[in-house]
Scaffold this motif. Structure first.
Motif, mmCIF file in Angstrom:
data_model
loop_
_atom_site.group_PDB
_atom_site.id
_atom_site.type_symbol
_atom_site.label_atom_id
_atom_site.label_comp_id
_atom_site.label_asym_id
_atom_site.label_seq_id
_atom_site.Cartn_x
_atom_site.Cartn_y
_atom_site.Cartn_z
ATOM 1 N N GLU A 120 5.311 58.697 21.998
ATOM 2 C CA GLU A 120 4.269 59.382 21.240
ATOM 3 C C GLU A 120 3.515 58.334 20.442
ATOM 4 O O GLU A 120 4.121 57.566 19.700
ATOM 5 C CB GLU A 120 4.880 60.382 20.241
ATOM 6 N N ASP A 121 2.220 58.281 20.595
ATOM 7 C CA ASP A 121 1.397 57.418 19.754
ATOM 8 C C ASP A 121 1.013 58.229 18.524
ATOM 9 O O ASP A 121 0.514 59.353 18.638
ATOM 10 C CB ASP A 121 0.141 56.976 20.494
ATOM 11 N N VAL A 122 1.255 57.650 17.353
ATOM 12 C CA VAL A 122 1.013 58.340 16.094
ATOM 13 C C VAL A 122 0.155 57.461 15.199
ATOM 14 O O VAL A 122 0.413 56.266 15.059
ATOM 15 C CB VAL A 122 2.351 58.639 15.368
ATOM 16 N N ARG A 123 -0.881 58.049 14.613
ATOM 17 C CA ARG A 123 -1.664 57.363 13.582
ATOM 18 C C ARG A 123 -1.235 57.960 12.244
ATOM 19 O O ARG A 123 -1.242 59.175 12.071
ATOM 20 C CB ARG A 123 -3.159 57.549 13.772
ATOM 21 N N MET A 124 -0.859 57.076 11.325
ATOM 22 C CA MET A 124 -0.398 57.486 10.004
ATOM 23 C C MET A 124 -1.366 56.965 8.956
ATOM 24 O O MET A 124 -1.744 55.799 8.998
ATOM 25 C CB MET A 124 0.986 56.914 9.715
ATOM 26 N N ILE A 125 -1.743 57.833 8.041
ATOM 27 C CA ILE A 125 -2.532 57.435 6.891
ATOM 28 C C ILE A 125 -1.710 57.847 5.675
ATOM 29 O O ILE A 125 -1.385 59.023 5.502
ATOM 30 C CB ILE A 125 -3.911 58.118 6.848
ATOM 31 N N VAL A 126 -1.340 56.873 4.870
ATOM 32 C CA VAL A 126 -0.524 57.138 3.694
ATOM 33 C C VAL A 126 -1.239 56.562 2.486
ATOM 34 O O VAL A 126 -1.661 55.400 2.502
ATOM 35 C CB VAL A 126 0.882 56.514 3.828
ATOM 36 N N GLY A 127 -1.383 57.379 1.455
ATOM 37 C CA GLY A 127 -1.990 56.933 0.211
ATOM 38 C C GLY A 127 -1.062 57.191 -0.956
ATOM 39 O O GLY A 127 -0.351 58.208 -0.976
ATOM 40 N N VAL A 128 -1.064 56.270 -1.906
ATOM 41 C CA VAL A 128 -0.279 56.425 -3.135
ATOM 42 C C VAL A 128 -1.143 56.025 -4.322
ATOM 43 O O VAL A 128 -2.058 55.211 -4.188
ATOM 44 C CB VAL A 128 1.018 55.581 -3.118
ATOM 45 N N LEU A 129 -0.821 56.622 -5.458
ATOM 46 C CA LEU A 129 -1.477 56.250 -6.707
ATOM 47 C C LEU A 129 -0.462 55.628 -7.655
ATOM 48 O O LEU A 129 0.747 55.849 -7.510
ATOM 49 C CB LEU A 129 -2.105 57.483 -7.367
ATOM 50 N N ARG A 130 -0.970 54.894 -8.629
ATOM 51 C CA ARG A 130 -0.101 54.277 -9.636
ATOM 52 C C ARG A 130 0.780 55.307 -10.336
ATOM 53 O O ARG A 130 1.893 55.003 -10.731
ATOM 54 C CB ARG A 130 -0.934 53.571 -10.703
ATOM 55 N N ASP A 131 0.262 56.516 -10.506
ATOM 56 C CA ASP A 131 1.016 57.533 -11.239
ATOM 57 C C ASP A 131 2.121 58.187 -10.400
ATOM 58 O O ASP A 131 2.805 59.101 -10.857
ATOM 59 C CB ASP A 131 0.083 58.599 -11.807
ATOM 60 N N GLY A 132 2.283 57.723 -9.145
ATOM 61 C CA GLY A 132 3.340 58.245 -8.290
ATOM 62 C C GLY A 132 2.893 59.283 -7.281
ATOM 63 O O GLY A 132 3.659 59.660 -6.397
ATOM 64 N N ALA A 133 1.665 59.783 -7.387
ATOM 65 C CA ALA A 133 1.166 60.771 -6.418
ATOM 66 C C ALA A 133 1.109 60.140 -5.033
ATOM 67 O O ALA A 133 0.827 58.944 -4.885
ATOM 68 C CB ALA A 133 -0.218 61.258 -6.831
ATOM 69 N N ARG A 134 1.391 60.970 -4.020
ATOM 70 C CA ARG A 134 1.391 60.507 -2.624
ATOM 71 C C ARG A 134 0.781 61.576 -1.735
ATOM 72 O O ARG A 134 0.910 62.762 -2.003
ATOM 73 C CB ARG A 134 2.822 60.272 -2.142
ATOM 74 N N HIS A 135 0.171 61.116 -0.660
ATOM 75 C CA HIS A 135 -0.310 62.048 0.363
ATOM 76 C C HIS A 135 -0.389 61.317 1.700
ATOM 77 O O HIS A 135 -0.632 60.110 1.728
ATOM 78 C CB HIS A 135 -1.665 62.642 -0.001
ATOM 79 N N SER A 136 -0.168 62.047 2.778
ATOM 80 C CA SER A 136 -0.150 61.464 4.124
ATOM 81 C C SER A 136 -0.859 62.381 5.105
ATOM 82 O O SER A 136 -0.947 63.588 4.902
ATOM 83 C CB SER A 136 1.299 61.285 4.616
ATOM 84 N N ALA A 137 -1.306 61.770 6.189
ATOM 85 C CA ALA A 137 -1.859 62.514 7.321
ATOM 86 C C ALA A 137 -1.349 61.851 8.594
ATOM 87 O O ALA A 137 -1.262 60.619 8.668
ATOM 88 C CB ALA A 137 -3.387 62.500 7.287
ATOM 89 N N LEU A 138 -0.982 62.656 9.572
ATOM 90 C CA LEU A 138 -0.492 62.162 10.858
ATOM 91 C C LEU A 138 -1.280 62.818 11.983
ATOM 92 O O LEU A 138 -1.500 64.022 11.979
ATOM 93 C CB LEU A 138 0.990 62.506 11.058
ATOM 94 N N ARG A 139 -1.646 61.995 12.961
ATOM 95 C CA ARG A 139 -2.321 62.499 14.160
ATOM 96 C C ARG A 139 -1.596 61.931 15.364
ATOM 97 O O ARG A 139 -1.398 60.729 15.471
ATOM 98 C CB ARG A 139 -3.783 62.060 14.175
#
Length: 176
Positions: A120-139
């Motif tokens: 499976e080929d997967v593209r991952m986008i992961v973002g983090v902030l200094r305050d600890g917040a995180r969010h991701s997207a996978l395709r």
């Protein structure tokens, strides 16, 4: 929707437009108000409205080719003006039943994964902030449609941890 979720989804859409088989890309996430104050011409080039309060994703120089992404991230520390960071990368994922057959040699392992019929080929986008917040997207490549993108805060926890570590004070000097 949070500013981090917005920027991660924007990076996902941008990456999808560029297509597959891209090198990893890292972005500094800067408040548009801070960017406008420090670099008004750049803010104008990016089309940021004067009254916008968003996160601007500023692509950084390429990660070193010789290092793993994790090793490269371990060398990064951000200046105080950077509120967060995001990484876009692609990986090959194999089913659990294929793991026992992966060769020890790194080059052979890469060839094995690239030619495996159940890869499976997967593209991952992961973002983090200094305050600890995180969010991701996978395709997934085989489900390459905007309505098939998975999103959430903890989809790639190890990568999010590696990105968060770039904000820890014990890291080497700022990335330029």
């Amino acid at each position: 929707m949070s500013l981090l979720e917005e920027v991660v989804l924007d990076l996902e859409r941008h990456s999808a437009q560029e297509g597959w088989d891209s090198a990893p890309r890292i972005y500094a996430l800067v408040r548009s108000t801070e960017l406008r104050r420090a670099e008004p011409d750049l803010a104008d080039q990016l089309g940021l409205p004067p009254d916008a309060d968003t996160l601007a994703a500023l692509e950084q120089p390429s990660l070193p080719d010789k290092a793993s992404v994790e090793d490269a991230l371990a060398t990064i520390a951000w200046p105080d003006a950077v509120e967060g960071c995001a990484l876009v990368m692609e990986r090959i994922v194999l089913p659990p039943d294929a793991e026992d057959d992966i060769p020890e040699d790194e080059a052979e392992a890469a060839e094995y994964a690239a030619s495996h019929p159940k890869r499976e080929d997967v593209r991952m986008i992961v973002g983090v902030l200094r305050d600890g917040a995180r969010h991701s997207a996978l395709r997934l490549r085989r489900h390459d449609a905007d309505d098939e993108v998975l999103t959430g805060p903890d989809l790639v926890p190890a990568l999010a941890e590696a990105l968060a570590a770039t904000f820890e004070p014990d890291e080497p000097g700022p990335r330029g």
